[in-house]
Write an enzyme that holds these catalytic residues in place. Structure first.
Site, PDB file in Angstrom:
ATOM      1  N   VAL A  65      51.144  17.408 -88.196  1.00 11.53           N
ATOM      2  CA  VAL A  65      49.881  17.686 -88.088  1.00 11.53           C
ATOM      3  C   VAL A  65      49.574  18.759 -87.339  1.00 11.53           C
ATOM      4  O   VAL A  65      48.544  19.339 -87.386  1.00 11.53           O
ATOM      5  CB  VAL A  65      49.187  16.571 -87.015  1.00 11.53           C
ATOM      6  N   ASN A  91      46.469  10.637 -83.233  1.00  7.38           N
ATOM      7  CA  ASN A  91      47.353  10.037 -82.165  1.00  7.38           C
ATOM      8  C   ASN A  91      48.710  10.824 -81.954  1.00  7.38           C
ATOM      9  O   ASN A  91      49.446  10.651 -80.969  1.00  7.38           O
ATOM     10  CB  ASN A  91      47.504   8.647 -82.309  1.00  7.38           C
ATOM     11  N   TYR A 189      50.117  20.398 -71.869  1.00  7.74           N
ATOM     12  CA  TYR A 189      49.608  19.064 -72.110  1.00  7.74           C
ATOM     13  C   TYR A 189      48.390  18.909 -71.587  1.00  7.74           C
ATOM     14  O   TYR A 189      47.588  18.192 -72.385  1.00  7.74           O
ATOM     15  CB  TYR A 189      50.812  17.966 -71.392  1.00  7.74           C
ATOM     16  N   ALA A 191      45.961  20.767 -70.986  1.00  5.08           N
ATOM     17  CA  ALA A 191      45.024  21.769 -71.713  1.00  5.08           C
ATOM     18  C   ALA A 191      44.636  21.096 -72.850  1.00  5.08           C
ATOM     19  O   ALA A 191      43.576  21.117 -73.243  1.00  5.08           O
ATOM     20  CB  ALA A 191      45.688  23.089 -71.581  1.00  5.08           C
ATOM     21  N   LYS A 193      45.114  17.929 -73.847  1.00  4.04           N
ATOM     22  CA  LYS A 193      44.338  16.696 -73.757  1.00  4.04           C
ATOM     23  C   LYS A 193      42.885  17.024 -73.248  1.00  4.04           C
ATOM     24  O   LYS A 193      41.981  16.317 -73.593  1.00  4.04           O
ATOM     25  CB  LYS A 193      44.998  15.654 -72.725  1.00  4.04           C
TER      26      LYS A 193
HETATM   27  N1  LIG Z   1      52.791   7.146 -73.655  1.00  2.78           N
HETATM   28  C1  LIG Z   1      51.713   7.709 -72.446  1.00  2.78           C
HETATM   29  O1  LIG Z   1      52.117   7.152 -71.408  1.00  2.78           O
HETATM   30  C2  LIG Z   1      50.716   8.465 -73.093  1.00  2.78           C
HETATM   31  C3  LIG Z   1      49.508   8.399 -72.312  1.00  2.78           C
HETATM   32  C4  LIG Z   1      48.436   9.099 -72.461  1.00  2.78           C
HETATM   33  C5  LIG Z   1      48.539   9.702 -73.818  1.00  2.78           C
HETATM   34  N2  LIG Z   1      49.391   9.469 -74.935  1.00  2.78           N
HETATM   35  C6  LIG Z   1      49.315  10.206 -76.096  1.00  2.78           C
HETATM   36  O2  LIG Z   1      49.341   8.926 -76.966  1.00  2.78           O
HETATM   37  C7  LIG Z   1      50.065   9.565 -78.136  1.00  2.78           C
HETATM   38  C8  LIG Z   1      50.848   8.690 -78.743  1.00  2.78           C
HETATM   39  O3  LIG Z   1      52.002   9.022 -77.790  1.00  2.78           O
HETATM   40  P1  LIG Z   1      53.267   7.867 -77.572  1.00  2.78           P
HETATM   41  O4  LIG Z   1      53.254   7.653 -76.296  1.00  2.78           O
HETATM   42  O5  LIG Z   1      53.064   6.648 -78.582  1.00  2.78           O
HETATM   43  O6  LIG Z   1      54.484   8.627 -78.189  1.00  2.78           O
HETATM   44  P2  LIG Z   1      55.593   8.364 -79.196  1.00  2.78           P
HETATM   45  O7  LIG Z   1      56.694   9.702 -79.056  1.00  2.78           O
HETATM   46  O8  LIG Z   1      56.159   6.881 -78.959  1.00  2.78           O
HETATM   47  O9  LIG Z   1      55.076   8.592 -80.624  1.00  2.78           O
HETATM   48  C9  LIG Z   1      54.715  10.001 -80.896  1.00  2.78           C
HETATM   49  C10 LIG Z   1      54.726  10.018 -82.641  1.00  2.78           C
HETATM   50  O10 LIG Z   1      54.118  11.100 -83.076  1.00  2.78           O
HETATM   51  C11 LIG Z   1      54.710  11.673 -83.979  1.00  2.78           C
HETATM   52  N3  LIG Z   1      54.790  13.264 -84.071  1.00  2.78           N
HETATM   53  C12 LIG Z   1      55.035  13.826 -82.893  1.00  2.78           C
HETATM   54  N4  LIG Z   1      54.583  15.285 -83.555  1.00  2.78           N
HETATM   55  C13 LIG Z   1      54.026  15.101 -84.492  1.00  2.78           C
HETATM   56  C14 LIG Z   1      53.492  16.230 -85.600  1.00  2.78           C
HETATM   57  N5  LIG Z   1      53.611  17.295 -85.469  1.00  2.78           N
HETATM   58  N6  LIG Z   1      53.179  15.568 -86.896  1.00  2.78           N
HETATM   59  C15 LIG Z   1      53.088  14.147 -87.041  1.00  2.78           C
HETATM   60  N7  LIG Z   1      53.378  13.326 -86.168  1.00  2.78           N
HETATM   61  C16 LIG Z   1      53.895  13.797 -84.928  1.00  2.78           C
HETATM   62  C17 LIG Z   1      56.329  11.163 -83.704  1.00  2.78           C
HETATM   63  O11 LIG Z   1      57.132  11.320 -84.670  1.00  2.78           O
HETATM   64  C18 LIG Z   1      55.921   9.640 -83.185  1.00  2.78           C
HETATM   65  O12 LIG Z   1      56.151   8.897 -84.019  1.00  2.78           O
HETATM   66  C19 LIG Z   1      50.151  11.214 -77.967  1.00  2.78           C
HETATM   67  O13 LIG Z   1      48.985  11.709 -78.441  1.00  2.78           O
HETATM   68  C20 LIG Z   1      50.521  11.214 -76.247  1.00  2.78           C
HETATM   69  O14 LIG Z   1      50.105  12.376 -75.864  1.00  2.78           O
HETATM   70  C21 LIG Z   1      50.739   8.862 -74.317  1.00  2.78           C
END
Ligand SMILES: NC(=O)c1ccc[n+]([C@@H]2O[C@H](COP(=O)([O-])OP(=O)(O)OC[C@H]3O[C@@H](n4cnc5c(N)ncnc54)[C@H](O)[C@@H]3O)[C@@H](O)[C@H]2O)c1
Length: 282
Positions: A65, A91, A189, A191, A193
């Site tokens: 992405v 996501n 991170y 910034a 978000k």
């Molecule tokens: N886990 C948390 O506590 C939390 C809290 C707030 C927000 N988030 C956000 O939720 C989203 C998902 O996070 P998660 O916790 O499920 O993480 P995760 O690491 O389990 O999953 C992230 C997925 O994104 C994919 N990915 C990473 N870079 C990519 C790219 N350049 N192109 C396509 N795919 C890509 C990875 O391969 C992975 O499958 C993220 O945006 C994260 O910032 C997570």
């Protein structure tokens, strides 16, 4: 299964793991045709196989992405299979990884101890001083540029979807409590978000006349591989969370189901934050 998304077609970036995978599973349970999109091909394929057991169709899409050309190719692959896109979930993301995450946890513990014993912090957090151009760039590219690149492609499909009484499309962006509250040691991170929250509100206004809704979800701390290197901080995080625990991926996936469904046809430009009470407004 209550078919809240029956007949809908959804593309979920980062659908191979964590929150994205949970969203794909719940979407399929609710009747949606699901396209998990991820840079990790095997992970996206495995999640798609699970979804297809519930609803036929969809496919794993592979792409980065952070790269607009890769996103264009990914959507071309989507368009070969589908003419309609009802829901895009932006996501895909990364967290603080490796040494940076573990040293951050150690720093949090040391600062807490210093406050308790000496009443002041003596060990400072120098993340911004030490942060390299490439790390800063990568974080913003994946989260913020990624949301823009994918939304741009999705809107090219959604804008042709007529002007029915019900929604012509939904975009759901994954923000974070960090985008609002900030977090020491995570300027890049936070910034990214915060940018996603602003992007959400502006795009919501821009495409409202097309009856397309754009919202963000701002989760609190959820136990996924993204937090993997921060395991040692889980007790501290749980203690700072009024509901006393970290989130589970489904705590966030249900918010996505709501925003994707017709129950949220009058909801746009919002930041919905399942976070156990860690942060009380966005
Ligand atoms: N886990 C948390 O506590 C939390 C809290 C707030 C927000 N988030 C956000 O939720 C989203 C998902 O996070 P998660 O916790 O499920 O993480 P995760 O690491 O389990 O999953 C992230 C997925 O994104 C994919 N990915 C990473 N870079 C990519 C790219 N350049 N192109 C396509 N795919 C890509 C990875 O391969 C992975 O499958 C993220 O945006 C994260 O910032 C997570």
């Amino acid at each position: 299964m209550s078919n809240r998304l029956e007949g809908k077609v959804a593309l979920v970036t980062g659908g191979g793991s964590g929150l994205g995978a949970a969203i794909c599973r719940r979407f399929a349970e609710e009747g949606a045709v699901v396209f998990p999109a991820d840079v990790n091909a095997g992970a996206a394929q495995a999640v798609h196989a699970e979804c297809e057991r519930l609803v036929r169709g969809g496919a794993a899409l592979i792409g980065d992405v952070a790269d607009s050309l890769s996103v264009r190719k990914m959507f071309a692959g989507f368009a070969e299979r589908q003419t309609r896109l009802d829901v895009l979930v932006n996501n895909a993301g990364i967290g603080l990884t490796g040494k940076r995450a573990s040293s951050y946890v150690a720093l949090m513990a040391r600062q807490a101890q210093e406050m308790a014993t000496r009443g002041r912090i003596e060990t400072h957090c120098d993340t911004t001083i030490d942060l390299g151009d490439e790390d800063w760039d990568r974080m913003l590219r994946i989260h913020l540029y990624g949301a823009f690149y994918c939304s741009r492609e999705a809107l090219r499909i959604m804008k042709e979807q007529g002007s029915g009484a019900t929604s012509n499309g939904k975009i759901i962006n994954m923000g974070s409590i960090m985008g609002t509250s900030g977090g020491a040691g995570a300027v890049d991170y936070c910034a990214a978000k915060a940018g996603i929250h602003g992007f959400t509100r502006a795009l919501a206004r821009e495409v409202a006349s097309r009856n397309i809704q754009v919202n963000a979800i701002a989760p609190g701390f959820v136990d996924t591989p993204l937090l993997g290197d921060m395991h040692a901080a889980y007790p501290l995080i749980a203690a700072a969370t009024p509901l006393g625990r970290l989130g589970k991926p489904d705590d966030v996936a249900w918010a996505a189901v709501y925003l994707a469904s017709c129950e949220a046809d009058w909801v746009t430009g919002q930041v919905l934050s399942p976070n156990g009470g860690w942060h009380m407004s966005q």
